[in-house]
Design an enzyme around this catalytic site. Structure first.
Site, PDB file in Angstrom:
ATOM      1  N   ASP A 114      66.398  36.787 -12.615  1.00  0.00           N
ATOM      2  CA  ASP A 114      67.402  36.464 -13.549  1.00  0.00           C
ATOM      3  C   ASP A 114      67.567  37.203 -14.926  1.00  0.00           C
ATOM      4  O   ASP A 114      68.751  37.603 -15.190  1.00  0.00           O
ATOM      5  CB  ASP A 114      67.209  34.843 -14.211  1.00  0.00           C
ATOM      6  CG  ASP A 114      65.665  34.532 -14.507  1.00  0.00           C
ATOM      7  OD1 ASP A 114      64.974  35.509 -14.572  1.00  0.00           O
ATOM      8  OD2 ASP A 114      65.435  33.301 -14.670  1.00  0.00           O
ATOM      9  N   ASP A 120      52.544  33.908 -10.623  1.00  0.00           N
ATOM     10  CA  ASP A 120      53.332  34.249  -9.412  1.00  0.00           C
ATOM     11  C   ASP A 120      53.163  35.622  -8.707  1.00  0.00           C
ATOM     12  O   ASP A 120      53.004  36.706  -9.578  1.00  0.00           O
ATOM     13  CB  ASP A 120      54.987  33.994  -9.656  1.00  0.00           C
ATOM     14  CG  ASP A 120      55.398  32.438 -10.031  1.00  0.00           C
ATOM     15  OD1 ASP A 120      54.543  31.997  -9.570  1.00  0.00           O
ATOM     16  OD2 ASP A 120      56.315  32.483 -10.520  1.00  0.00           O
ATOM     17  N   ASP A 173      52.123  29.887 -15.352  1.00  0.00           N
ATOM     18  CA  ASP A 173      51.507  30.321 -13.823  1.00  0.00           C
ATOM     19  C   ASP A 173      51.504  31.511 -13.449  1.00  0.00           C
ATOM     20  O   ASP A 173      52.142  32.136 -14.462  1.00  0.00           O
ATOM     21  CB  ASP A 173      52.421  29.296 -13.094  1.00  0.00           C
ATOM     22  CG  ASP A 173      54.017  29.445 -13.522  1.00  0.00           C
ATOM     23  OD1 ASP A 173      54.377  30.427 -14.110  1.00  0.00           O
ATOM     24  OD2 ASP A 173      54.740  28.447 -13.128  1.00  0.00           O
TER      25      ASP A 173
HETATM   26  P1  ATP Z   1      57.743  29.845 -17.139  1.00  0.00           P
HETATM   27  O1  ATP Z   1      56.727  30.663 -18.331  1.00  0.00           O
HETATM   28  O2  ATP Z   1      58.451  28.729 -17.610  1.00  0.00           O
HETATM   29  O3  ATP Z   1      56.754  29.732 -15.758  1.00  0.00           O
HETATM   30  P2  ATP Z   1      59.039  31.861 -15.606  1.00  0.00           P
HETATM   31  O4  ATP Z   1      60.046  32.833 -16.372  1.00  0.00           O
HETATM   32  O5  ATP Z   1      57.874  32.012 -15.125  1.00  0.00           O
HETATM   33  O6  ATP Z   1      58.884  31.016 -16.842  1.00  0.00           O
HETATM   34  P3  ATP Z   1      59.522  30.314 -13.186  1.00  0.00           P
HETATM   35  O7  ATP Z   1      60.489  29.092 -12.971  1.00  0.00           O
HETATM   36  O8  ATP Z   1      58.001  30.260 -12.993  1.00  0.00           O
HETATM   37  O9  ATP Z   1      59.850  30.850 -14.732  1.00  0.00           O
HETATM   38  O10 ATP Z   1      59.912  31.507 -12.242  1.00  0.00           O
HETATM   39  C1  ATP Z   1      59.303  32.829 -12.001  1.00  0.00           C
HETATM   40  C2  ATP Z   1      60.106  33.896 -12.026  1.00  0.00           C
HETATM   41  O11 ATP Z   1      61.219  33.567 -11.079  1.00  0.00           O
HETATM   42  C3  ATP Z   1      61.177  33.900 -13.426  1.00  0.00           C
HETATM   43  O12 ATP Z   1      60.314  34.930 -14.249  1.00  0.00           O
HETATM   44  C4  ATP Z   1      62.352  34.927 -12.538  1.00  0.00           C
HETATM   45  O13 ATP Z   1      61.887  36.371 -12.356  1.00  0.00           O
HETATM   46  C5  ATP Z   1      62.374  34.165 -11.478  1.00  0.00           C
HETATM   47  N1  ATP Z   1      63.319  33.290 -11.312  1.00  0.00           N
HETATM   48  C6  ATP Z   1      63.201  32.025 -11.632  1.00  0.00           C
HETATM   49  N2  ATP Z   1      64.623  31.286 -11.469  1.00  0.00           N
HETATM   50  C7  ATP Z   1      65.288  32.096 -11.143  1.00  0.00           C
HETATM   51  C8  ATP Z   1      66.663  32.092 -10.865  1.00  0.00           C
HETATM   52  N3  ATP Z   1      67.327  31.036 -10.987  1.00  0.00           N
HETATM   53  N4  ATP Z   1      67.349  33.117 -10.457  1.00  0.00           N
HETATM   54  C9  ATP Z   1      66.703  34.263 -10.608  1.00  0.00           C
HETATM   55  N5  ATP Z   1      65.367  34.606 -10.709  1.00  0.00           N
HETATM   56  C10 ATP Z   1      64.792  33.550 -10.989  1.00  0.00           C
HETATM   57 MG    MG Z   2      56.448  30.860 -14.409  1.00  0.00          MG
END
Ligand code: ATP
Ligand code: MG
Length: 461
Positions: free
Chosen positions: A168, A70, A68
């Site tokens: 994170d 963001d 996705d």
């Molecule tokens: P994916 O490929 O599964 O989407 P992702 O890293 O993009 O992995 P998301 O759940 O889409 O994960 O979250 C987007 C962003 O939000 C992360 O990359 C991170 O920067 C931040 N994030 C998500 N969860 C947390 C958390 N629990 N604490 C701090 N930052 C977070």
């Molecule tokens: Mg993501």
């Protein structure tokens, strides 16, 4: 390629932040969702900052397709809402904008100072509200932690840099600016991307205390990306694994599913076990698994991963049936010895299992009911030719139940005959996925429609 280029730049400029100009990284706009690009352009054209952040930047830099996209901006939620008609504001603690497109929802957040992610059960649509409260949050509100250091409240807007530091892991804090198409690194993410490391931003003990779900995210990312969890982050994870149950049960179930449906379930499970997280989450299951020497868990995870690799979705209930199937069956058998119908035994087994996990994992009721349906149908499917097979085929859980049988056939080849019979009965090409429900309908409705047509024929005669 890009990461290597970035690494050289880091060596030349060891201080943060680092800005990598367009010519020195590999992210091209053709790799970005057109909807995400359009959003960023409109924000930019209206005088706001806009960046792609998180997993998408990380994935693009290592030539992986992002799940996705963001976006972060300095526009407030209500400013975003005013700019986009397809915008819905969600979240109580921290308002986020969801921009809805035909086949995609893009999250747009205002730069935030620090804090945990909003929990899934916190999301609420704000449709209909005249003015979102979030704009009142441009104040000096406090970051609220409980006595144990866990974040309870965070409603502060912040700068792009603060927004990066609250994330994170270092590799998740990179951003791509639409202003000049540069990549910006405030926290050392480029270097860790190059070293293939999952490292918490700041002290791992503190970051895992703030939000224990980050431990599960570290495991998932490490397994999915084939990255190593950095030494002190791993040490903290092992030492703090018992604290995983401090997170909210709804969120834990959500993350648990993401782990096992990530396409790297087997590696996730290995890391969960090694880090002590599986024991912390499912102590009785973990013990049963060790004692029974059951290798079905490995088989089940291989099966899940290989199915997902072919692009076939797995429902939450099918995952639960496949992963916990033998465990539940052993419980069901235990009850069978004390009499009762098969259905009663399944119900007892299921309610014991739910009690066991309820403290820290909240499985939605509809998923539990669908899991029950799979377990009950399994027995009926195994009996051939079966009574009233058309009734079975039209039950909503039929596809999942047959897929469950497919999994069981991996270790019990006698089931292949049964599966072939049902496949023939239900029709060619059915059963591999979601279309089964669509195909199941006509079994019932065709007759009704015929009856109606017959009746109207008679009436017109
Ligand atoms: P994916 O490929 O599964 O989407 P992702 O890293 O993009 O992995 P998301 O759940 O889409 O994960 O979250 C987007 C962003 O939000 C992360 O990359 C991170 O920067 C931040 N994030 C998500 N969860 C947390 C958390 N629990 N604490 C701090 N930052 C977070
Ligand atoms: Mg993501």
């Amino acid at each position: 390629m890009s990461v290597l280029v970035c690494y050289e730049i880091i060596i030349m400029q060891p201080t943060l932040p680092i800005l990598i100009k367009r010519a020195s990284h590999n992210i091209s706009r053709s790799m970005i969702s057109p909807n995400a690009l359009r959003i960023m352009y409109r924000l930019r054209d209206n005088g706001f900052k806009a960046c792609l952040v998180g997993g998408s930047v990380r994935d693009l830099l290592i030539d992986r397709a992002p799940k996705d996209f963001d976006i972060v901006t300095d526009a407030t939620p209500s400013e975003i809402k005013r700019l986009f008609r397809n915008c819905r504001l969600v979240g109580r603690r921290f308002r986020l904008a969801h921009l809805h497109f035909k086949d995609e929802v893009i999250e747009v957040a205002t730069f935030r100072a620090s804090g945990a992610e909003p929990e899934p059960d916190e999301f609420e649509s704000d449709e209909g509200e005249s003015e979102p409260e979030a704009d009142n949050d441009r104040h000096n509100g406090r970051l609220l932690k409980n006595e144990g250091g866990m974040l309870l409240r965070d409603n502060l807007f912040g700068t792009p840099e603060e927004d990066a530091w609250r994330r994170d892991f270092t590799v998740n804090a990179l951003s791509y600016s639409i202003a000049d198409f540069s990549v910006i690194d405030y926290v050392g993410g480029l270097e860790d991307l190059d070293l293939r490391l999952i490292r918490t931003i700041g002290d791992p003990w503190e970051r895992f205390t703030e939000d224990p779900v980050r431990m599960l995210r570290a495991v998932r990312l490490s397994a999915q990306l084939r990255f190593t969890i950095e030494k002190s982050s791993w040490k903290a994870l092992v030492e703090m694994s018992v604290r995983i149950t401090h997170a909210s049960p709804a969120r834990l179930f959500d993350e648990f599913l993401k782990l096992f449906l990530s396409g790297s379930a087997k590696e996730c499970c290995r890391l969960l076990k090694e880090g002590g997280l599986l024991k912390a989450l499912l102590p009785v299951f973990d013990e049963w698994h060790d004692e029974s020497g059951d290798d079905t868990a490995d088989l089940s995870l291989d099966w899940i991963d290989s199915r997902l690799a072919t692009g076939v979705a797995i429902s939450p209930q099918l995952f639960l049936a496949v992963f916990f199937g033998n465990y539940l069956a052993s419980r069901t058998e235990g009850f069978a010895a004390h009499s009762g119908s098969f259905q009663d035994c399944v119900d007892h087994a299921l309610s014991g299992f739910l009690k066991e996990v309820s403290g820290f994992m909240q499985i939605p009721q509809r998923t539990v009911m669908r899991l029950r349906e799979i377990l009950l149908l399994e027995e009926r499917l195994a009996k051939l030719p079966g009574r009233r097979p058309q009734n079975i085929v039209s039950r909503p859980g039929f596809t999942d139940a047959l897929n469950y049988l497919r999994f069981r056939a991996v270790s019990d080849s006698s089931l292949e005959k049964v599966i072939a019979w049902w496949e023939r009965y239900a029709g060619d090409g059915l059963l591999q996925g979601e279309q089964s429900n669509v195909r199941q309908e006509p079994v019932k409705t065709r007759r009704r429609r015929n009856r109606r047509r017959n009746r109207s024929n008679r009436e017109s005669l």
